[in-house]
Motif scaffolding. Structure first.
Motif, PDB file in Angstrom:
ATOM      1  N   GLU A  32      -2.908  -1.904   2.346  1.00  0.00           N
ATOM      2  CA  GLU A  32      -1.921  -1.426   1.375  1.00  0.00           C
ATOM      3  C   GLU A  32      -0.939  -0.446   2.023  1.00  0.00           C
ATOM      4  OE1 GLU A  32      -4.314   0.259  -1.706  1.00  0.00           O
ATOM      5  OE2 GLU A  32      -4.861  -1.693  -2.572  1.00  0.00           O
ATOM      6  N   ALA A  33      -1.403   0.289   3.043  1.00  0.00           N
ATOM      7  CA  ALA A  33      -0.546   1.233   3.783  1.00  0.00           C
ATOM      8  C   ALA A  33       0.298   0.532   4.836  1.00  0.00           C
ATOM      9  CB  ALA A  33      -1.417   2.305   4.440  1.00  0.00           C
ATOM     10  N   LYS A  34       0.252  -0.810   4.861  1.00  0.00           N
ATOM     11  CA  LYS A  34       1.013  -1.627   5.818  1.00  0.00           C
ATOM     12  C   LYS A  34       0.669  -1.243   7.255  1.00  0.00           C
ATOM     13  CE  LYS A  34       4.600  -2.493   2.425  1.00  0.00           C
ATOM     14  NZ  LYS A  34       6.008  -2.350   2.026  1.00  0.00           N
ATOM     15  N   ASN A  36      -0.007   1.436   8.669  1.00  0.00           N
ATOM     16  CA  ASN A  36       0.567   2.675   9.184  1.00  0.00           C
ATOM     17  C   ASN A  36      -0.281   3.823   8.648  1.00  0.00           C
ATOM     18  OD1 ASN A  36       2.092   4.983   9.743  1.00  0.00           O
ATOM     19  ND2 ASN A  36       4.045   3.939   9.441  1.00  0.00           N
ATOM     20  N   THR A  37      -0.950   4.539   9.531  1.00  0.00           N
ATOM     21  CA  THR A  37      -1.867   5.590   9.086  1.00  0.00           C
ATOM     22  C   THR A  37      -1.150   6.733   8.378  1.00  0.00           C
ATOM     23  OG1 THR A  37      -1.789   6.582  11.309  1.00  0.00           O
ATOM     24  CG2 THR A  37      -3.616   5.078  10.839  1.00  0.00           C
ATOM     25  N   PHE A  38       0.156   6.895   8.623  1.00  0.00           N
ATOM     26  CA  PHE A  38       0.925   7.914   7.917  1.00  0.00           C
ATOM     27  C   PHE A  38       1.072   7.575   6.425  1.00  0.00           C
ATOM     28  CE2 PHE A  38       2.212   8.864  12.240  1.00  0.00           C
ATOM     29  CZ  PHE A  38       2.335  10.249  12.244  1.00  0.00           C
ATOM     30  N   ASN A  39       0.917   6.307   6.074  1.00  0.00           N
ATOM     31  CA  ASN A  39       1.063   5.885   4.687  1.00  0.00           C
ATOM     32  C   ASN A  39      -0.225   6.016   3.876  1.00  0.00           C
ATOM     33  OD1 ASN A  39       3.751   5.205   5.051  1.00  0.00           O
ATOM     34  ND2 ASN A  39       3.336   3.057   5.508  1.00  0.00           N
ATOM     35  N   LYS A  41      -3.169   7.787   1.801  1.00  0.00           N
ATOM     36  CA  LYS A  41      -3.337   9.007   1.017  1.00  0.00           C
ATOM     37  C   LYS A  41      -4.404   9.882   1.662  1.00  0.00           C
ATOM     38  CE  LYS A  41      -2.145   7.059  -3.510  1.00  0.00           C
ATOM     39  NZ  LYS A  41      -2.651   6.767  -4.880  1.00  0.00           N
ATOM     40  N   GLN A 453       7.223   5.811   9.429  1.00  0.00           N
ATOM     41  CA  GLN A 453       7.514   4.995   8.252  1.00  0.00           C
ATOM     42  C   GLN A 453       7.334   3.493   8.430  1.00  0.00           C
ATOM     43  OE1 GLN A 453      11.133   6.256   5.912  1.00  0.00           O
ATOM     44  NE2 GLN A 453      11.663   7.235   7.862  1.00  0.00           N
ATOM     45  N   SER A 455       6.414  -0.469   8.939  1.00  0.00           N
ATOM     46  CA  SER A 455       5.411  -1.369   8.376  1.00  0.00           C
ATOM     47  C   SER A 455       4.964  -2.333   9.483  1.00  0.00           C
ATOM     48  CB  SER A 455       5.999  -2.169   7.216  1.00  0.00           C
ATOM     49  OG  SER A 455       6.486  -1.323   6.207  1.00  0.00           O
TER      50      SER A 455
END
Length: 460
Positions: A32-34, A36-39, A41, A453, A455
């Motif tokens: 779900e975060a595509k 990317n660990t920055f995405n 929660k 940012q 994906s």
């Protein structure tokens, strides 16, 4: 042989409950975060090693300082406490608070650099490189060759390659070099320290050619502790004495105080004695950050930063801090996992290229390992490699990083020995199935600082 864990020089007074999702839940969350660990929660992360920046645990003295913070818009007492502390520690006449390190770069670099000029550094970190480019310049890295071999144990792998520095100045001309930046510790090279000898040699070259020398001081205290431990003639000097000497060779510094000052927000610009440059910095601070005596920070943040600057240079604390890294590194040594050695000051930089030799740089082995760590144990980390480096600003081609690291950046005063054992066990489990791990491709990216940012998708 596993290193002895250095006991914490503090007691735990307050705790924060964290949760552990199932593997199936973690696989769903990272998709779900595509990828990317920055995405992700924060609440879906068990052990958060994405960064050691602003993720530290403040002391009871700092929390008491929060209550004392003076919120006056201009001339608050907390501002003067911070200025006094910074002048005492660094020995610079002019200090300007800002809200974090990238703000310091934005305020300063626009004054130093113009279109067509260059910045030379032992290694630019991502935001530093971005602010050089935003100011119209181009960033050139100039780290010693030894840094390129993670298995080679050299005490000061973060050093500037001074011969290459001289040749670059000759190649481009001194008038084209806007600034030389010494990053201490050298984050992109694995949190590796810079020696006093190298700082002195770099300063001499800059003075000879009339070029300003700037320190990126995000992790200066850890660097100074390594000097005390490793550089001949400094074993009996105090941490403060070494700080004064190393900063004495530079003209200015930028600092993310969210690291070695053990706070959650804050930054500094320091200028040794150039009053005009300081006045210009003040003008840009008012435009970008707020009035000069708060610089984008609340009074309570100024107050806790003034306290944290001193706590971050306490030798007992630094012994424990570096000891945590050495303990994790020794567990990886025992398991035959390659990392940038000897271990750095703020984390362990695992050599993802060595773990996944079948994944090419353009499929981002460092990011692949970061994703596997989250799937395996809920550990959030980040890539320090080609994925972070991005594309050439002129050609748009994917750059090939010198390293493909996955950085386990350990927050200060946050995790225990048991947490560190979880980190080691997860890496060992991934190593055992390394041949099964696939690379990733980018499906969308912004033009600057893409790794925050972008994906991605796994390659089938």
């Amino acid at each position: 042989m596993v290193a002895k864990y250095v006991p914490e020089p503090f007691r735990i007074k307050m705790v924060e409950t964290i949760k552990m999702l199932s593997r199936e839940e973690r696989e769903q969350k990272i998709a779900e975060a595509k990828y990317n660990t920055f995405n992700l929660k924060g609440e879906d992360v068990y052990i958060d090693l994405l960064t050691d920046s602003g993720t530290n645990a403040m002391s009871q003295e700092q929390w008491a300082g929060v209550m004392r913070g003076d919120e006056a818009y201009a001339g608050g007492s907390s501002y003067y406490k911070l200025i006094d502390a910074a002048q005492d520690i660094f020995g610079y006449k002019y200090i300007q608070p800002v809200h974090q390190g990238r703000a310091a770069e934005k305020v300063l670099f626009g004054l130093l650099m113009k279109e067509g000029q260059y910045s030379i550094s032992n290694m630019h970190f991502d935001t530093t490189r971005a602010h050089v480019e935003l100011a119209g310049g181009r960033a050139i890295d100039c780290v010693v060759p030894e840094a390129g071999d993670p298995s080679k144990r050299v005490p000061f792998k973060g050093n500037m390659d001074v011969e290459k520095l001289e040749s670059l100045i000759k190649k481009y001309g001194a008038d084209k070099i806007a600034v030389v930046i010494m990053t201490i510790t050298n984050n992109s090279a694995g949190g590796q320290p810079v020696s006093i000898k190298n700082m002195k040699e770099t300063s001499k070259i800059c003075k000879k050619h009339g070029i300003k020398l700037c320190i990126d001081a995000a992790r200066y205290a850890e660097n100074v502790y390594f000097i005390k431990q490793r550089e001949k003639g400094y074993e009996d000097k105090s941490v403060k004495e070494i700080i004064k000497e190393i900063f004495g060779y530079a003209d200015m510094f930028t600092m993310s105080a969210k690291k070695d000052a053990i706070v959650n927000m804050g930054g500094l610009v320091g200028i040794k004695d150039d009053e005009k440059l300081f006045q210009d910095c003040k003008g840009r601070t008012i435009s970008f950050e707020g009035f000069v005596t708060y610089g984008g920070l609340s009074g309570r943040e100024l107050e806790s930063l003034a306290i944290g600057l001193y706590e971050g240079i306490d030798e007992n604390y630094l012994r424990y801090r570096i000891g945590q890294m050495e303990y994790l590194a020794s567990r990886l040594d025992e398991a035959g996992i390659t990392y940038q050695s000897p271990v750095g000051g703020h984390g362990v930089f695992v050599d993802a290229k060595a773990m996944f030799p079948h994944i090419p740089y353009y499929e981002f082995p460092g990011q692949a390992l970061a994703i596997e760590l989250y799937k395996e144990a809920g550990i959030r980390t980040c890539d320090i490699g080609s994925y972070m480096l991005g594309n050439d600003p002129d050609t748009g081609e994917q750059l090939h990083a010198d390293f493909e690291f996955t950085r386990l950046a350990i927050p200060r005063r946050v995790y225990t020995q048991a947490h560190i054992d979880v980190m080691a066990d997860a890496l060992i489990a991934i190593k055992d199935r390394a041949s099964e791990v696939k690379g990733y491709r980018i499906t969308w990216e912004p033009p600057i600082l893409r790794h925050f940012q972008a994906s991605l998708k796994p390659i089938k």
